[in-house]
Design a protein around this motif. Structure first.
Motif, PDB file in Angstrom:
ATOM      1  N   SER A  21       0.922  -1.253   0.034  1.00  0.00           N
ATOM      2  CA  SER A  21      -0.039   0.052  -0.027  1.00  0.00           C
ATOM      3  C   SER A  21       1.006   1.205  -0.041  1.00  0.00           C
ATOM      4  CB  SER A  21      -0.765  -0.112   1.325  1.00  0.00           C
ATOM      5  OG  SER A  21      -1.267   1.262   1.494  1.00  0.00           O
ATOM      6  N   ILE A  23       3.239   4.290   0.109  1.00  0.00           N
ATOM      7  CA  ILE A  23       4.557   5.046  -0.283  1.00  0.00           C
ATOM      8  C   ILE A  23       5.328   3.569  -0.545  1.00  0.00           C
ATOM      9  CG2 ILE A  23       6.582   5.764   0.632  1.00  0.00           C
ATOM     10  CD1 ILE A  23       4.709   7.827   2.034  1.00  0.00           C
ATOM     11  N   ASP A  42       4.896  -7.531   3.168  1.00  0.00           N
ATOM     12  CA  ASP A  42       3.898  -6.913   4.039  1.00  0.00           C
ATOM     13  C   ASP A  42       3.147  -7.911   4.955  1.00  0.00           C
ATOM     14  OD1 ASP A  42       2.307  -3.999   3.130  1.00  0.00           O
ATOM     15  OD2 ASP A  42       1.126  -5.183   4.351  1.00  0.00           O
ATOM     16  N   ASP A  68       5.633 -10.023   9.200  1.00  0.00           N
ATOM     17  CA  ASP A  68       5.429  -8.831  10.037  1.00  0.00           C
ATOM     18  C   ASP A  68       6.757  -8.330  10.264  1.00  0.00           C
ATOM     19  OD1 ASP A  68       4.990  -7.360  12.060  1.00  0.00           O
ATOM     20  OD2 ASP A  68       3.961  -8.492  13.397  1.00  0.00           O
ATOM     21  N   ALA A  69       7.061  -6.942   9.913  1.00  0.00           N
ATOM     22  CA  ALA A  69       8.444  -6.556  10.082  1.00  0.00           C
ATOM     23  C   ALA A  69       8.694  -6.519  11.486  1.00  0.00           C
ATOM     24  CB  ALA A  69       8.471  -5.084   9.443  1.00  0.00           C
ATOM     25  N   ASN A  95      10.456   0.595   4.897  1.00  0.00           N
ATOM     26  CA  ASN A  95       9.241   1.288   4.987  1.00  0.00           C
ATOM     27  C   ASN A  95       8.331   1.158   5.567  1.00  0.00           C
ATOM     28  OD1 ASN A  95       7.471   3.432   2.967  1.00  0.00           O
ATOM     29  ND2 ASN A  95       6.693   1.368   2.889  1.00  0.00           N
ATOM     30  N   TYR A 174       4.840   8.818  17.327  1.00  0.00           N
ATOM     31  CA  TYR A 174       5.287   8.903  16.149  1.00  0.00           C
ATOM     32  C   TYR A 174       6.548   9.819  15.939  1.00  0.00           C
ATOM     33  CZ  TYR A 174       4.646   8.924  10.876  1.00  0.00           C
ATOM     34  OH  TYR A 174       4.963   8.600   9.466  1.00  0.00           O
ATOM     35  N   LYS A 178      10.339   8.266  14.516  1.00  0.00           N
ATOM     36  CA  LYS A 178      11.022   8.679  13.479  1.00  0.00           C
ATOM     37  C   LYS A 178      12.277   9.195  13.628  1.00  0.00           C
ATOM     38  CE  LYS A 178       7.725   7.036  10.506  1.00  0.00           C
ATOM     39  NZ  LYS A 178       8.201   6.172   9.239  1.00  0.00           N
ATOM     40  N   PHE A 207       1.327  12.668   2.346  1.00  0.00           N
ATOM     41  CA  PHE A 207       0.706  11.894   1.111  1.00  0.00           C
ATOM     42  C   PHE A 207      -0.437  11.003   1.324  1.00  0.00           C
ATOM     43  CE2 PHE A 207       4.452  11.550  -2.013  1.00  0.00           C
ATOM     44  CZ  PHE A 207       5.338  12.316  -1.409  1.00  0.00           C
ATOM     45  N   THR A 209      -2.406   8.011   1.289  1.00  0.00           N
ATOM     46  CA  THR A 209      -1.998   6.571   1.249  1.00  0.00           C
ATOM     47  C   THR A 209      -3.291   6.072   2.194  1.00  0.00           C
ATOM     48  OG1 THR A 209      -0.792   6.650   3.299  1.00  0.00           O
ATOM     49  CG2 THR A 209       0.440   6.873   1.296  1.00  0.00           C
ATOM     50  N   ASN A 210      -3.064   4.759   2.728  1.00  0.00           N
ATOM     51  CA  ASN A 210      -4.251   4.272   3.575  1.00  0.00           C
ATOM     52  C   ASN A 210      -3.693   4.513   5.115  1.00  0.00           C
ATOM     53  OD1 ASN A 210      -5.612   3.285   1.723  1.00  0.00           O
ATOM     54  ND2 ASN A 210      -4.360   1.434   1.399  1.00  0.00           N
TER      55      ASN A 210
HETATM   56  N1  LIG Z   1       1.524   8.862   4.175  1.00  0.00           N
HETATM   57  C1  LIG Z   1       2.171   9.937   4.866  1.00  0.00           C
HETATM   58  O1  LIG Z   1       1.636  11.047   4.886  1.00  0.00           O
HETATM   59  C2  LIG Z   1       3.273   9.714   5.197  1.00  0.00           C
HETATM   60  C3  LIG Z   1       4.139  10.870   5.863  1.00  0.00           C
HETATM   61  C4  LIG Z   1       5.411  10.480   6.376  1.00  0.00           C
HETATM   62  C5  LIG Z   1       5.788   9.464   6.539  1.00  0.00           C
HETATM   63  N2  LIG Z   1       5.074   8.233   6.238  1.00  0.00           N
HETATM   64  C6  LIG Z   1       5.740   7.018   6.191  1.00  0.00           C
HETATM   65  O2  LIG Z   1       5.394   6.059   4.953  1.00  0.00           O
HETATM   66  C7  LIG Z   1       5.604   4.671   5.279  1.00  0.00           C
HETATM   67  C8  LIG Z   1       4.365   4.030   4.606  1.00  0.00           C
HETATM   68  O3  LIG Z   1       3.255   4.871   5.046  1.00  0.00           O
HETATM   69  P1  LIG Z   1       2.118   4.892   4.209  1.00  0.00           P
HETATM   70  O4  LIG Z   1       1.780   6.423   4.358  1.00  0.00           O
HETATM   71  O5  LIG Z   1       2.312   4.531   2.731  1.00  0.00           O
HETATM   72  O6  LIG Z   1       0.976   3.981   4.774  1.00  0.00           O
HETATM   73  P2  LIG Z   1      -0.089   2.704   4.351  1.00  0.00           P
HETATM   74  O7  LIG Z   1      -0.848   2.375   5.373  1.00  0.00           O
HETATM   75  O8  LIG Z   1      -0.640   3.088   3.191  1.00  0.00           O
HETATM   76  O9  LIG Z   1       1.096   1.320   3.874  1.00  0.00           O
HETATM   77  C9  LIG Z   1       1.658   0.853   4.955  1.00  0.00           C
HETATM   78  C10 LIG Z   1       1.909  -0.373   4.574  1.00  0.00           C
HETATM   79  O10 LIG Z   1       2.827  -1.248   5.806  1.00  0.00           O
HETATM   80  C11 LIG Z   1       2.077  -2.302   6.131  1.00  0.00           C
HETATM   81  N3  LIG Z   1       2.440  -2.668   7.466  1.00  0.00           N
HETATM   82  C12 LIG Z   1       2.225  -2.027   8.453  1.00  0.00           C
HETATM   83  N4  LIG Z   1       2.709  -2.798   9.725  1.00  0.00           N
HETATM   84  C13 LIG Z   1       3.378  -3.632   9.097  1.00  0.00           C
HETATM   85  C14 LIG Z   1       4.256  -4.487   9.831  1.00  0.00           C
HETATM   86  N5  LIG Z   1       4.391  -4.658  10.956  1.00  0.00           N
HETATM   87  N6  LIG Z   1       5.022  -5.415   8.756  1.00  0.00           N
HETATM   88  C15 LIG Z   1       4.877  -5.271   7.680  1.00  0.00           C
HETATM   89  N7  LIG Z   1       4.066  -4.488   6.985  1.00  0.00           N
HETATM   90  C16 LIG Z   1       3.523  -3.761   7.667  1.00  0.00           C
HETATM   91  C17 LIG Z   1       0.659  -1.993   6.010  1.00  0.00           C
HETATM   92  O11 LIG Z   1      -0.219  -3.373   5.843  1.00  0.00           O
HETATM   93  C18 LIG Z   1       0.435  -1.310   4.497  1.00  0.00           C
HETATM   94  O12 LIG Z   1       0.604  -2.177   3.579  1.00  0.00           O
HETATM   95  C19 LIG Z   1       5.579   4.716   6.827  1.00  0.00           C
HETATM   96  O13 LIG Z   1       6.783   4.409   7.574  1.00  0.00           O
HETATM   97  C20 LIG Z   1       4.892   5.947   7.223  1.00  0.00           C
HETATM   98  O14 LIG Z   1       5.353   6.356   8.757  1.00  0.00           O
HETATM   99  C21 LIG Z   1       3.987   8.458   5.536  1.00  0.00           C
END
Ligand SMILES: NC(=O)c1ccc[n+]([C@@H]2O[C@H](COP(=O)([O-])OP(=O)(O)OC[C@H]3O[C@@H](n4cnc5c(N)ncnc54)[C@H](O)[C@@H]3O)[C@@H](O)[C@H]2O)c1
Length: 272
Positions: A21, A23, A42, A68-69, A95, A174, A178, A207, A209-210
């Motif tokens: 999902s 990013i 994932d 699971d990461a 990620n 958070y 980070k 961004f 995303t979910n």
């Molecule tokens: N979207 C934003 O605005 C934003 C901004 C800054 C940083 N981020 C960072 O970007 C990264 C991706 O987030 P996103 O926004 O794409 O979110 P998202 O929820 O769309 O995608 C995250 C994915 O990680 C998976 N995931 C969650 N926990 C997990 C685990 N323990 N093991 C394996 N997979 C796992 C989820 O199932 C999901 O598919 C994250 O580290 C988030 O903190 C996002």
């Protein structure tokens, strides 16, 4: 070699955590579209299967593994299988990450009791730190075991601009998680430079995303976040692909220990 040819990643082996999902999916897409062999990891098996099937149907060289990461032994075993499968690992995107619930202010600027420091659940703190910081450590360890013997590699960690600026409308765990990941990137970059491994961070702003149940698709939250971005908008994950490709490619050969911010100017301060 022409300068633009240094952006080529064709044939490289690549792993992305949290790849089903948002990013992480964008990283996996751009790498696979550019000819890399990509393993998507994932925790969400259903979504992962859906995305891997979709990308494979486009003729891309992709493979999915449910893991699971935060599960260290499962992650080490998974990377061992990847090593056996491809014989090498060139690029890893650490990620996987989760949101951290409500901040101490809500989108309207009102105090939010649930996000207050004294009300935060300890188990919640532990989960956010395990996912957003400790899993990065685990991913780095697993990747380095495969990269070091080859004397080359690229590690790219998704941090956040919240590693550097504090946020009232984002749950408190958070930011320290980070910031810790950003520090780990710099530490690992220093240690691994002599082994030909570059370690960098991508620090996104908002961004769509979910994450947080797709909070940024909600008009009120979207407006609250967009107001604090000089470009006055939330980004699409398409917009992170160029930076990901750059950091993974030979074009970034002298970039290590960097945290590249991609946030529409949010770090510069609010402009109404
Ligand atoms: N979207 C934003 O605005 C934003 C901004 C800054 C940083 N981020 C960072 O970007 C990264 C991706 O987030 P996103 O926004 O794409 O979110 P998202 O929820 O769309 O995608 C995250 C994915 O990680 C998976 N995931 C969650 N926990 C997990 C685990 N323990 N093991 C394996 N997979 C796992 C989820 O199932 C999901 O598919 C994250 O580290 C988030 O903190 C996002």
């Amino acid at each position: 070699m022409k300068c633009w040819e240094r952006f080529a990643v064709e044939g490289l082996t690549c792993v992305v955590t949290g790849a089903a999902s948002g990013i992480g999916l964008a990283y996996a897409e751009v790498m696979a579209e550019a000819g890399a062999k990509v393993t998507l990891l994932d925790i969400d098996g259903e979504l992962l299967h859906e995305q891997v099937t979709r990308l494979a149907a486009q003729g891309l060289d992709v493979h999915g593994e449910v893991v699971d990461a935060t599960d260290r032994s499962a992650m080490y075993a998974c990377f061992e299988r990847i090593g056996e499968r491809y014989g090498r690992l060139d690029v890893v995107f650490a990620n996987a990450g989760i949101d951290s619930g409500p901040g101490f202010l809500d989108s309207d600027g009102q105090r939010c009791a649930q996000g207050a420091l004294e009300n935060l659940e300890e188990a919640h703190w532990d989960k956010v730190l395990a996912t957003n910081l400790t899993s990065v450590f685990t991913t780095l360890r697993a990747a380095v075991r495969l990269m070091k013997p080859k004397g080359s590699g690229r590690i790219i960690v998704t941090t956040s601009n919240a590693a550097m600026i504090n946020e009232a409308i984002v749950g408190t765990p958070y930011m320290p998680a980070k910031a810790g990941a950003a520090s780990l990137v710099r530490q690992a970059a220093m240690e691994l430079a002599r082994f030909g491994i570059n370690v960098n961070a991508i620090a996104p702003g908002p961004f769509v995303t979910n994450i947080a149940g797709g909070r940024l698709r909600n008009p009120a939250d979207r407006a609250a976040f967009a107001l604090r971005v000089p470009q006055h908008r939330i980004a699409s994950t398409e917009e992170i692909k160029g930076l990901a490709l750059f950091l993974a490619s030979p074009a970034a050969s002298y970039v290590t220990g960097a945290q590249i911010v991609i946030d529409g100017g949010q770090m510069l301060g609010r402009v109404d």
